[in-house]
Scaffold this motif. Structure first.
Motif, PDB file in Angstrom:
ATOM      1  N   THR A  70      -2.876   1.752  -7.310  1.00  0.00           N
ATOM      2  CA  THR A  70      -4.254   2.193  -7.546  1.00  0.00           C
ATOM      3  C   THR A  70      -5.217   1.025  -7.732  1.00  0.00           C
ATOM      4  O   THR A  70      -6.431   1.248  -7.791  1.00  0.00           O
ATOM      5  N   GLU A  71      -4.695  -0.207  -7.830  1.00  0.00           N
ATOM      6  CA  GLU A  71      -5.558  -1.391  -7.789  1.00  0.00           C
ATOM      7  C   GLU A  71      -6.068  -1.639  -6.367  1.00  0.00           C
ATOM      8  O   GLU A  71      -7.065  -2.333  -6.170  1.00  0.00           O
ATOM      9  N   ASN A  95      -9.012  -1.642 -11.973  1.00  0.00           N
ATOM     10  CA  ASN A  95      -9.117  -3.099 -12.165  1.00  0.00           C
ATOM     11  C   ASN A  95      -8.427  -3.539 -13.456  1.00  0.00           C
ATOM     12  O   ASN A  95      -8.908  -4.437 -14.151  1.00  0.00           O
ATOM     13  N   THR A 137     -15.301  -0.713  -7.466  1.00  0.00           N
ATOM     14  CA  THR A 137     -15.650   0.583  -6.897  1.00  0.00           C
ATOM     15  C   THR A 137     -17.016   0.554  -6.220  1.00  0.00           C
ATOM     16  O   THR A 137     -17.270   1.318  -5.284  1.00  0.00           O
ATOM     17  N   LYS A 182      -5.104  -8.819  -4.681  1.00  0.00           N
ATOM     18  CA  LYS A 182      -5.071  -7.430  -5.103  1.00  0.00           C
ATOM     19  C   LYS A 182      -3.709  -6.777  -4.870  1.00  0.00           C
ATOM     20  O   LYS A 182      -3.282  -5.899  -5.635  1.00  0.00           O
ATOM     21  N   HIS A 185     -12.212   5.907  -6.692  1.00  0.00           N
ATOM     22  CA  HIS A 185     -12.483   4.613  -7.312  1.00  0.00           C
ATOM     23  C   HIS A 185     -11.278   3.687  -7.178  1.00  0.00           C
ATOM     24  O   HIS A 185     -10.201   4.105  -6.745  1.00  0.00           O
ATOM     25  N   ILE A 186     -11.492   2.437  -7.571  1.00  0.00           N
ATOM     26  CA  ILE A 186     -10.454   1.410  -7.579  1.00  0.00           C
ATOM     27  C   ILE A 186     -10.200   0.997  -9.029  1.00  0.00           C
ATOM     28  O   ILE A 186     -11.142   0.769  -9.782  1.00  0.00           O
ATOM     29  N   THR A 201       0.823  -1.210   0.000  1.00  0.00           N
ATOM     30  CA  THR A 201       0.000   0.000   0.000  1.00  0.00           C
ATOM     31  C   THR A 201       0.860   1.264   0.000  1.00  0.00           C
ATOM     32  O   THR A 201       0.373   2.340   0.318  1.00  0.00           O
ATOM     33  N   PRO A 249      -8.384   3.483  -2.868  1.00  0.00           N
ATOM     34  CA  PRO A 249      -9.321   4.448  -3.449  1.00  0.00           C
ATOM     35  C   PRO A 249      -8.562   5.719  -3.814  1.00  0.00           C
ATOM     36  O   PRO A 249      -7.782   6.245  -3.010  1.00  0.00           O
ATOM     37  N   ASP A 277      -7.345   0.407   2.202  1.00  0.00           N
ATOM     38  CA  ASP A 277      -7.311  -0.249   0.897  1.00  0.00           C
ATOM     39  C   ASP A 277      -8.592  -1.063   0.702  1.00  0.00           C
ATOM     40  O   ASP A 277      -9.363  -1.288   1.635  1.00  0.00           O
ATOM     41  N   ILE A 278      -8.825  -1.493  -0.535  1.00  0.00           N
ATOM     42  CA  ILE A 278     -10.100  -2.118  -0.878  1.00  0.00           C
ATOM     43  C   ILE A 278     -10.295  -3.449  -0.159  1.00  0.00           C
ATOM     44  O   ILE A 278     -11.434  -3.879   0.073  1.00  0.00           O
TER      45      ILE A 278
END
Length: 237
Positions: free
Chosen positions: A203-204, A121, A173, A130, A118-119, A62, A207, A154-155
């Motif tokens: 950025t994968e 992909n 997202t 991820k 956004h995320i 990250t 956000p 993180d996502i």
């Protein structure tokens, strides 16, 4: 907080970073419904927050780096700028010009509405993988200053707050929007990038979006994707 920002000078980070909370867009012509947006007002980064953003041994996946353009003669073309950074398979994604005074910059290319935080992909990875995705390199080509917006979770952490089983899940997202709509905690940081400055960021995972809020000039950003080790470019901070 899972976000980490590489820096050796906390004062330099504080000088170019603000933070705020987030909100969900509703019935706003410029934005998709549900888009996650900074709520404002922006508040200066505190010494405590700067310390919390310092990387640890566990934060490689990250890690965000604020970087300078490479030293030496310019490349023959912009597309080849990343060739010297150690990943022969790096991909030049192109350029995007952002208007002045835009809270966020990324549009939905179907209808032009902005999508907010956004995320990415590009690598189509499941939740547990991820962290292995490529990182994005971005340089601000000017003429104006722009910002990088980053969420502090993180996502994977976002999905854990929504799903009991994340092992087979493909993050999107939409999960970030659902998380925010529930009022769950998320802080967004704003990092200033002057012309000639850039970032390398996962950025994968994180956000993110660009911003030209309060900036009187538009700016163009150039983007690449690749597997680059930390420290491949000189740090701004």
């Amino acid at each position: 907080m899972t976000l980490a920002i590489a820096h050796t000078d906390p004062a330099a980070l504080i000088a170019r970073c603000d933070s705020t909370g987030v909100r969900t867009a509703r019935d706003e012509p410029e934005y998709e419904n549900g888009a996650v947006l900074p709520v404002g007002p922006w508040r200066p980064l505190t010494v405590q927050l700067a310390a919390e953003l310092r990387p640890t041994e566990q934060s490689d996946s990250t890690l965000v780096e604020l970087v300078k353009l490479p030293d030496g003669p310019p490349p023959a073309t912009l597309a080849t700028l990343a060739d010297q950074l150690g990943d022969p398979d790096a991909v030049h994604l192109g350029q995007a010009t952002s208007p002045a005074r835009a809270l966020t910059t990324t549009p939905n290319y179907q209808d032009g509405r902005r999508i907010g935080l956004h995320i990415d992909n590009w690598d189509r990875l499941r939740c547990q993988a991820k962290h292995t995705g490529r990182r994005r390199l971005c340089f601000n080509l000017g003429p104006g200053t722009r910002y990088l917006l980053l969420g502090d979770l993180d996502i994977r952490a976002v999905c854990r707050g929504l799903h009991s089983d994340t092992e087979i899940h493909y993050p999107h997202t939409d999960e970030l929007r659902a998380y925010t709509a529930l009022g769950l905690p998320l802080r967004v940081f704003r990092l200033r990038l002057d012309p000639g400055e850039g970032y390398i960021a996962p950025t994968e995972l994180l956000p993110h979006d660009g911003s030209t809020e309060d900036q009187p000039q538009p700016s163009t950003a150039a983007f690449w994707l690749g597997h680059w080790p930390p420290g491949v470019l000189a740090s701004l901070i």
